[in-house]
Write an enzyme that holds these catalytic residues in place. Structure first.
Site, PDB file in Angstrom:
ATOM      1  N   GLY A  46       0.813  -1.219   0.000  1.00  0.00           N
ATOM      2  CA  GLY A  46       0.000   0.000   0.000  1.00  0.00           C
ATOM      3  C   GLY A  46       0.841   1.260   0.000  1.00  0.00           C
ATOM      4  O   GLY A  46       0.536   2.229  -0.718  1.00  0.00           O
ATOM      5  N   ARG A 338       9.514 -24.698   5.281  1.00  0.00           N
ATOM      6  CA  ARG A 338       8.781 -24.359   6.495  1.00  0.00           C
ATOM      7  C   ARG A 338       7.631 -25.313   6.793  1.00  0.00           C
ATOM      8  O   ARG A 338       7.447 -25.737   7.933  1.00  0.00           O
ATOM      9  CB  ARG A 338       8.222 -22.940   6.371  1.00  0.00           C
ATOM     10  CG  ARG A 338       9.306 -21.894   6.368  1.00  0.00           C
ATOM     11  CD  ARG A 338       8.770 -20.510   6.099  1.00  0.00           C
ATOM     12  NE  ARG A 338       9.865 -19.536   6.172  1.00  0.00           N
ATOM     13  CZ  ARG A 338       9.713 -18.227   5.975  1.00  0.00           C
ATOM     14  NH1 ARG A 338       8.529 -17.730   5.680  1.00  0.00           N
ATOM     15  NH2 ARG A 338      10.744 -17.419   6.065  1.00  0.00           N
ATOM     16  N   GLU A 454       0.045  -8.979   0.511  1.00  0.00           N
ATOM     17  CA  GLU A 454      -0.453 -10.200   1.164  1.00  0.00           C
ATOM     18  C   GLU A 454      -1.970 -10.311   1.051  1.00  0.00           C
ATOM     19  O   GLU A 454      -2.527 -11.404   1.141  1.00  0.00           O
ATOM     20  CB  GLU A 454      -0.027 -10.215   2.643  1.00  0.00           C
ATOM     21  CG  GLU A 454      -0.258 -11.573   3.331  1.00  0.00           C
ATOM     22  CD  GLU A 454       0.154 -11.612   4.793  1.00  0.00           C
ATOM     23  OE1 GLU A 454       0.815 -10.663   5.261  1.00  0.00           O
ATOM     24  OE2 GLU A 454      -0.178 -12.592   5.479  1.00  0.00           O
TER      25      GLU A 454
END
Lengths: 671, 255
Positions: A46, A338, A454
């Site tokens: 943003g 991960r 995201e």
């Protein structure tokens, strides 16, 4: 599937973005002055979008709930940012970064978007250096790189353990310049309450001033949502306390499809929970797995002795330790990706071998690394006969140089000294790959409404690689959106200022006010956190690291019960027209309760294991990979985009088939 | 201490809004674990207030890992409390003992007016940044290659150290003059140390200092308390560097 057109440009993958930029419409500079754009969120996506759009000449209105745009949660990213610069001459290229990202995402991302991401990655580094971002450098004055999990080259640029902070402050300074010029109108401590659609197009938002409670209308020709991920649906995560899904969820309820909500990244190395009062979890950087060995005791009697406090981990002999990652994945060992590392920790703890009072912790041990580095150092400084104590001393110094700030952070939180005793770690929710569905132009299914960073779904598939989130946020904001939004706005040059005195604005404002009034007047008996914690527990237990049909069905039912109770019994003290943090939380948790149910529904629907989404029903039945995640490309090679139909349980599934022309689909193996 | 933890007396600043007068209120909290963070102790207090039908205490916080700069409490007369090199959210209750009385106040400075309870308005920092805390370069895919200007490692490292400022305002809160020199000098230093920032260095320092004064922050008298209380260890050297930059710019600038 007419509703879902990804608008991927024609041509070979390496030419798509260039051709697209050459062919799309452009708004002339004089007309840009007549066009307003709203950007919600001031993180990497943003902030960079607002700054770039203002530089181009658009009138930007930027919103954040924090007291300053500099505090968005991108600031907490530690490790680094990937870019295919090939400064290390180790064979990196745009294609290799593209390939690693698609593979790392377990073949559930959109090829064309990922290629573009890899392509613009190099521009990001150039841009940030020009802005004064102080990346780490070598003694020759050139930029340094390090390597990260899941890749074979060194392409990660970094600024110690504060890369996110430095990149965000770069974007914030670019914003500050435009705010100073009046091209960005900044609304700190404002929350977007709803999207306003006029004539089928996104034309503005309703905001709440968090200090005065004032509800205001803001019109624009386009609205960009860059409000981050929804990890806080789990209550406990590494997200900031204020991180929320409300902006994304509001546009979803107004017609933007929400894609792949079940793709969540659970990061393996976080500091474990210490008690019921826990408010959030803290990450320990992935880089620690380069030198730390992960283990639990082999024998249950040692586990019990440790929990009782009658034994210390350093007293357990090497042969009585289970280095389970090295045992199960000899090829990658402690450096498996991960998702794999997280599931393996859960497996051991579920079997009863967790090493703290809650049974949810494993050891990350640096003792071997300290000895190894100490011996190397002793040779370098000509002390071939150094005692073991001296070797340890030298080794600790090497570890301190590499990870000093992380070790200090760990000690501040836990009061344990990780140089002397192994760290305790456990997986925690960290990042959400799913998000608002967008086409190649980052436009949602609502014309004129965009999603970046995201908040959107497109680039990381089912699992994100380390150091790729920062890259995507800045790519979207600096280099993608400023181009693609012009293509849409070129048709808006004759529209003129959008009026806020329309029936659509009236209605949206009315709905917002009614909901706020409801919370203040409900006067129930339980706090917002009470419901948020219950939701989080259901999500973690049944929609967390390991999922199955029965659990997912139960989760959806239990979330509905919590939601019902929430609307009956939530208590929001204080008043409407003042700073009221409980009121802010109430609105966010109300949205999490809906998203949580859709999340469980999506996880149930996707009866395959891929990336961070592990279904117990979908595992390799035999052979070397027995028990590992089994992807199902025949039935699930699509992005699941959900359309709101009034209730999460009625959401309608739209599939975007994913085609892989430039990469061959393979099973990820780390054995 | 009970077996469940500490019992504490909290003296907390309550103020309805910037227009109202504030006062200290007293609250008791029980069973506080030494492993709690200070803000988790505050959560416990607030949960207690909500359950009792009272309004919780407003305070700023967000990341809770010491990097966003939101949290801003003056605890027992010290910005971010008794520990060093930490923000309030990283402060843990093991720094306190059973039976303690803890005073919790907002940042105190004319330039940081109280919004409510412990929440203050720090937008003055943003306005100082808007006045010049940047390098004027537009987003472009055609800026020169990042490695085309090598930067000596020492300069890059010093620029980084200055850039780690989180803008929390502890320096202002702790300074007897409520000076913002440490904050402003950190940004001036970071950009003055880098070749990319040198072109606008004169205008930057003049504009940022001008805005700092206009906001009502006080002057620096080299007490050094800011450096001690800074959770990120920003060095006083930055203030010296800014003074040099300012002096030189004042003498040589055409404006």
């Amino acid at each position: 599937m007419a509703k879902l057109d990804a608008k991927i440009p024609e041509g070979p993958i390496k030419d798509k973005w260039t051709n697209h930029k050459n062919n799309i419409n452009v708004v002339n500079p004089a007309n840009k002055r007549l066009i307003d754009v709203i950007v919600v969120g001031t993180g990497l996506a943003g902030g960079s979008a607002a700054a770039s759009l203002a530089e181009l000449g658009y009138n930007v209105k930027s919103f954040c709930f924090q007291d300053s745009p500099r505090r968005a949660h991108s600031i907490a990213a530690q490790g680094g940012i990937n870019a295919a610069k090939n400064y290390q001459n180790d064979g990196d290229s745009t294609y290799r970064l593209f390939y690693d990202t698609v593979k790392g995402g377990d073949y559930r991302s959109r090829e064309a978007n990922v290629y573009r991401l890899a392509e613009v990655s190099t521009n990001i580094i150039d841009q940030c250096v020009a802005q004064g971002v102080p990346f780490a450098r070598e003694y020759g004055g050139l930029l340094d790189n390090r390597s990260f999990g899941g890749v074979l080259v060194s392409r990660t640029f970094y600024a110690k353990g504060q890369t996110g902070q430095q990149l965000l402050l770069g974007a914030y300074s670019a914003m500050s310049r435009q705010i100073g010029k009046g091209k960005i109108k900044m609304f700190n401590r404002h929350e977007m309450m709803d999207l306003v659609i006029v004539g089928g197009k996104a034309r503005g938002i309703i905001s709440r001033n968090l200090i005065t409670g004032e509800i205001a209308r803001h019109s624009a020709h386009a609205v960009v949502i860059a409000s981050g991920g929804y990890g806080n649906v789990f209550f406990l995560s590494t997200n900031a306390m204020g991180s929320n899904t409300s902006a994304a969820w509001k546009i979803h309820k107004k017609g933007a499809f929400f894609a792949n909500p079940c793709y969540t990244q659970i990061h393996p190395t976080c500091i474990p929970r210490s008690g019921e009062y826990q408010s959030k979890l803290t990450l320990m950087s992935e880089s620690l797995r380069n030198d730390g060995r992960i283990w639990v005791p082999k024998n249950m009697k040692d586990v019990e002795a440790i929990r009782a406090g009658s034994m210390k981990p350093v007293e357990i002999k090497a042969e009585d330790r289970d280095y389970y990652l090295e045992r199960r994945y000899p090829a990658f060992g402690n450096l498996v990706p991960r998702d794999v590392a997280s599931r393996a920790a859960k497996e051991r703890c579920d079997a009863g071998y967790g090493v703290n009072a809650t049974g949810e912790a494993v050891y990350l041990d640096f003792a071997s690394a300290i000895m190894r580095y100490g011996k190397e150092k002793a040779i370098i400084i000509h002390e071939p006969n150094a005692s073991e104590a001296r070797i340890q001393e030298l080794g600790k110094k090497v570890i301190e140089d590499k990870y000093g700030n992380l070790f200090q952070m760990y000690e501040k939180i836990t009061n344990d000294n990780p140089y002397e005793t192994p760290m305790q770690i456990y997986p925690a929710v960290h990042y959400t790959m799913g998000g608002v569905w967008v086409d190649y132009n980052l436009m949602t299914t609502i014309p004129g409404c965009y999603a970046a960073g995201e908040a959107n779904f497109s680039d990381h598939g089912a699992n994100r690689l380390g150091a790729s989130a920062l890259m995507q946020g800045l790519a979207d904001g600096y280099f993608v959106l400023p181009y693609t939004i012009g293509d849409y706005l070129a048709n808006d040059i004759r529209t003129g200022e959008v009026s806020t005195s329309s029936a659509e604005f009236d209605e949206a404002e009315q709905v917002v006010k009614e909901r706020l009034n409801f919370f203040i007047n409900n006067k129930g008996t339980k706090s917002v956190d009470h419901f948020h914690k219950r939701l989080g527990k259901v999500m973690w237990d049944k929609v967390g690291m390991s999922r199955n049909t029965q659990g997912l069905k139960e989760a959806a039912d239990e979330i509905r019960v919590i939601k019902e109770e929430f609307w009956k019994d939530v208590m929001v003290p204080g008043e409407l027209n003042e700073l009221n943090q409980e009121l802010e939380k109430a609105g966010r948790v109300a949205d999490f309760l809906e998203l949580g149910e859709l999340f469980a529904k999506d996880a149930l629907d996707r009866n395959e294991s891929c990336g961070g989404h592990f279904r117990e029903e979908s595992v390799e039945p035999d052979g070397e990979q027995k028990g590992e995640a089994k992807r199902d490309d025949v039935n699930f090679k699509y992005a699941a985009a959900w359309e709101w139909k009034g209730d999460p349980k009625d959401a309608e599934l739209h599939k975007e088939e994913l085609t892989f022309n430039d990469i061959e689909l393979k099973q990820r193996s780390y054995k | 201490m009970t077996e469940n933890g500490m019992n504490l007396t909290l003296k907390v600043w309550r103020q309805k809004s910037d227009k109202d007068k504030g006062q200290i209120e007293t609250y008791q909290v029980k069973d506080i674990s030494e492993h709690m963070s200070f803000l988790e102790m505050m959560d416990t207090m607030n949960e207690q207030l909500i359950t009792a039908g009272k309004e919780p205490v407003a305070f700023d916080h967000d990341c809770r890992e010491g990097i966003c700069g939101s949290c801003s409490l003056f605890i027992n007369g010290e910005a971010h409390g008794p520990d060093r090199g930490v923000t309030t959210c990283q402060l843990h209750m093991r720094k306190f003992k059973d039976g303690d009385t803890i005073y919790i106040e907002p940042w105190r400075s004319k330039a940081f007016p109280v919004i409510k309870d412990l929440v203050v308005d720090r937008t003055g920092f943003d306005r100082i940044m808007n006045a010049g805390g940047f390098i004027s370069v537009n987003t472009s895919g055609n800026t020169q290659d990042a490695n085309s200007i090598p930067i000596p490692k020492d300069d890059a490292d010093h620029a980084f150290d200055a850039a780690t400022c989180i803008g929390c305002g502890a320096c202002v809160a702790t300074c007897k003059n409520a000076s913002a020199m440490l904050f402003v000098s950190a940004k001036v230093s970071q950009l003055a140390l880098l070749p990319q920032g040198k072109i606008e260095a004169k205008d930057r320092v003049l504009n940022m200092v001008g805005q700092m004064d206009a906001e009502g922050f006080g002057s620096c008298t080299n007490t050094g308390a800011c450096e001690v209380e800074c959770p990120k260890g920003i060095s006083l050297d930055n203030i010296a560097r800014m003074n040099r930059e300012f002096m030189s710019a004042s003498i040589t600038s055409d404006k």
